[in-house]
Motif scaffolding. Structure first.
Motif, PDB file in Angstrom:
ATOM      1  N   GLU A 178      -5.403   6.067 -10.936  1.00 11.67           N
ATOM      2  CA  GLU A 178      -6.381   6.130  -9.845  1.00 11.67           C
ATOM      3  C   GLU A 178      -6.359   4.834  -9.024  1.00 11.67           C
ATOM      4  N   ARG A 232      -1.526   2.478   9.378  1.00 15.73           N
ATOM      5  CA  ARG A 232      -1.923   3.391  10.466  1.00 15.73           C
ATOM      6  C   ARG A 232      -2.713   2.644  11.532  1.00 15.73           C
ATOM      7  N   CYS A 270      -1.871  -4.978  -2.142  1.00 16.10           N
ATOM      8  CA  CYS A 270      -1.877  -3.641  -2.748  1.00 16.10           C
ATOM      9  C   CYS A 270      -0.960  -3.570  -3.964  1.00 16.10           C
ATOM     10  N   CYS A 309      -2.349   2.299  -2.800  1.00 13.76           N
ATOM     11  CA  CYS A 309      -1.372   2.872  -1.870  1.00 13.76           C
ATOM     12  C   CYS A 309      -2.052   3.432  -0.628  1.00 13.76           C
ATOM     13  N   GLN A 310      -3.173   4.118  -0.836  1.00  9.61           N
ATOM     14  CA  GLN A 310      -3.921   4.663   0.311  1.00  9.61           C
ATOM     15  C   GLN A 310      -4.450   3.552   1.198  1.00  9.61           C
ATOM     16  N   ALA A 311      -4.889   2.464   0.614  1.00 14.52           N
ATOM     17  CA  ALA A 311      -5.410   1.334   1.393  1.00 14.52           C
ATOM     18  C   ALA A 311      -4.310   0.751   2.268  1.00 14.52           C
ATOM     19  N   TYR A 312      -3.132   0.588   1.705  1.00 15.12           N
ATOM     20  CA  TYR A 312      -2.025   0.049   2.488  1.00 15.12           C
ATOM     21  C   TYR A 312      -1.641   1.003   3.618  1.00 15.12           C
ATOM     22  N   GLN A 313      -1.578   2.297   3.315  1.00 17.10           N
ATOM     23  CA  GLN A 313      -1.231   3.279   4.341  1.00 17.10           C
ATOM     24  C   GLN A 313      -2.257   3.274   5.473  1.00 17.10           C
ATOM     25  N   GLU A 314      -3.524   3.081   5.142  1.00 19.97           N
ATOM     26  CA  GLU A 314      -4.571   3.022   6.179  1.00 19.97           C
ATOM     27  C   GLU A 314      -4.398   1.787   7.058  1.00 19.97           C
ATOM     28  N   ALA A 344      -3.284   4.769  -6.834  1.00 20.04           N
ATOM     29  CA  ALA A 344      -3.435   5.656  -5.681  1.00 20.04           C
ATOM     30  C   ALA A 344      -4.330   5.026  -4.614  1.00 20.04           C
ATOM     31  N   ILE A 345      -5.403   4.395  -5.035  1.00 23.06           N
ATOM     32  CA  ILE A 345      -6.314   3.735  -4.090  1.00 23.06           C
ATOM     33  C   ILE A 345      -5.581   2.604  -3.366  1.00 23.06           C
TER      34      ILE A 345
END
Length: 184
Positions: free
Chosen positions: A37, A51, A19, A43-48, A40-41
């Motif tokens: 953009e 989780r 990421c 960072c969101q991928a890593y957070q997913e 952000a993608i």
């Protein structure tokens, strides 16, 4: 086969590297909306992924603890601490609590009669009497030692309470820590 704590941390490191390699390293004035953009993608991928790993930990009861060892001034201690990207299970919290006395005894033996400081607001350090440290030890849930060697040697003790993964979050006031230490 259930993944181990070590394997879960390897997955997280790999994903974080992936990421961060996507995140733009362009100077602020050169960045475009496309760069923002993509960041952000990433960072969101890593957070997913994180989780999903937390869910896996809970479902399979995989500990979030890693084991550490310090030796200083002829004194050694082995202790658990929560990996910064994992969550703590109930038994992890019990293990952290069980090692508190051992960790504190080690730290007290290492620091001797040196002047103790405590982190204050905004990173300032204030002198802290040993009696105050001992009072804090009695009310916190666990203790995590740390040795820092730059620019000067520091032997620290993080006195923590609450939910381990929430300790550093301002948004979670029921969890926290107080850091005390000495300079060598």
């Amino acid at each position: 086969m259930i993944y181990t704590t070590e394997r879960l941390t390897e997955i997280l490191v790999t994903e974080l590297d992936r990421c961060t390699s996507i995140i733009s390293d362009k100077p602020h004035y050169c960045r475009t909306s496309f760069d923002a953009e993509q960041d952000a993608i990433a960072c969101q991928a890593y957070q997913e992924v994180k989780r999903q790993i937390w869910h896996y930990q809970l479902h399979n009861q995989v500990s979030g603890l890693i084991w550490c060892e310090y030796e200083y001034a002829g004194h050694a201690v082995t202790f658990p601490k929560l990996h910064s990207q994992l969550i703590a299970l109930e038994q992890d919290i019990d293990a952290l609590k069980a090692y508190k006395k051992k960790v504190v005894r080690w730290w007290l033996a290492v620091v001797g009669d040196r002047e103790i400081w405590r982190e204050g607001l905004s990173g300032y350090e204030i002198t802290c009497p040993l009696e105050d440290v001992l009072q804090l030890v009695n009310i916190v849930d666990w203790a995590i030692p740390a040795i820092e060697d730059s620019p000067k040697m520091r032997i620290m003790l993080s006195l923590e309470w609450g939910v381990p993964e929430d300790v550093g979050r301002v948004s979670q006031p029921a969890s926290g820590c107080v850091v005390v230490g000495v300079d060598d």
